[in-house]
Design a protein around this motif. Sequence first.
Motif: not given
Length: 214
Positions: A185-195
């Motif tokens: 939740l605090g890295t680009a895993a949420w904002s980019v990779a999962s999007d």
Amino acid sequence: MSSNSISSPTTLQRVAGALSDVGSGRLFLLVAGPLLVVYLLTATWAYPGYNDSFTNSVVGWSIGDRGTVYLDDHTQLADTNWPGWIVPAGESVTGKYPLGAALMAAPIYALWPEEAEWIRAPEEEFDEFWAEDRASVSFPLHPMAPAAIAAALSTAVAMGLLALVFRGVGGSGSAALVGGLVAGLGTAAWSVASDQLWQHGPAMMWIAPVSYTH
């Protein structure tokens, strides 16, 4: 001193103690499960999409729907001044990226009931990317939702495996749980990779088990 100030640390200690003995499967689910829900709720389920994720998803759609990596109906995208993410391949065209991300989405596309819809771009504008001064082309526009599911799922699985890595290098169960959720939740895993279906989520998913076993 209030009873709450005394009982709260005790409760936290009990939770931490319970998590210290949690099995690998449960730890994985405690991280990957909630993250998958968040990722699915916040993913990009409809257009506009971006060039890399479009390429991965259209190849995934072609594999799942037509059983081939070739994009015979998208040849104009390789012949015109559109971005170079669709490239010649033999007597046809295909995406220019490795197939890992596309293969994640292919089984979902094979089961997805929605059909591709033929469009003419850039007259049918989605965003500034589509609206740039480019030659007019017609091609089938595949649904975005299966790619969003694949992106969310692969990233959530990656973060669950990462939590196991954290515990494997000496962290407690509670620390591994927090570490996995923070990474998710605090890295680009949420904002980019999962999007959207970039290469990121599937790549992390396959790298994490290697880290865990070593």
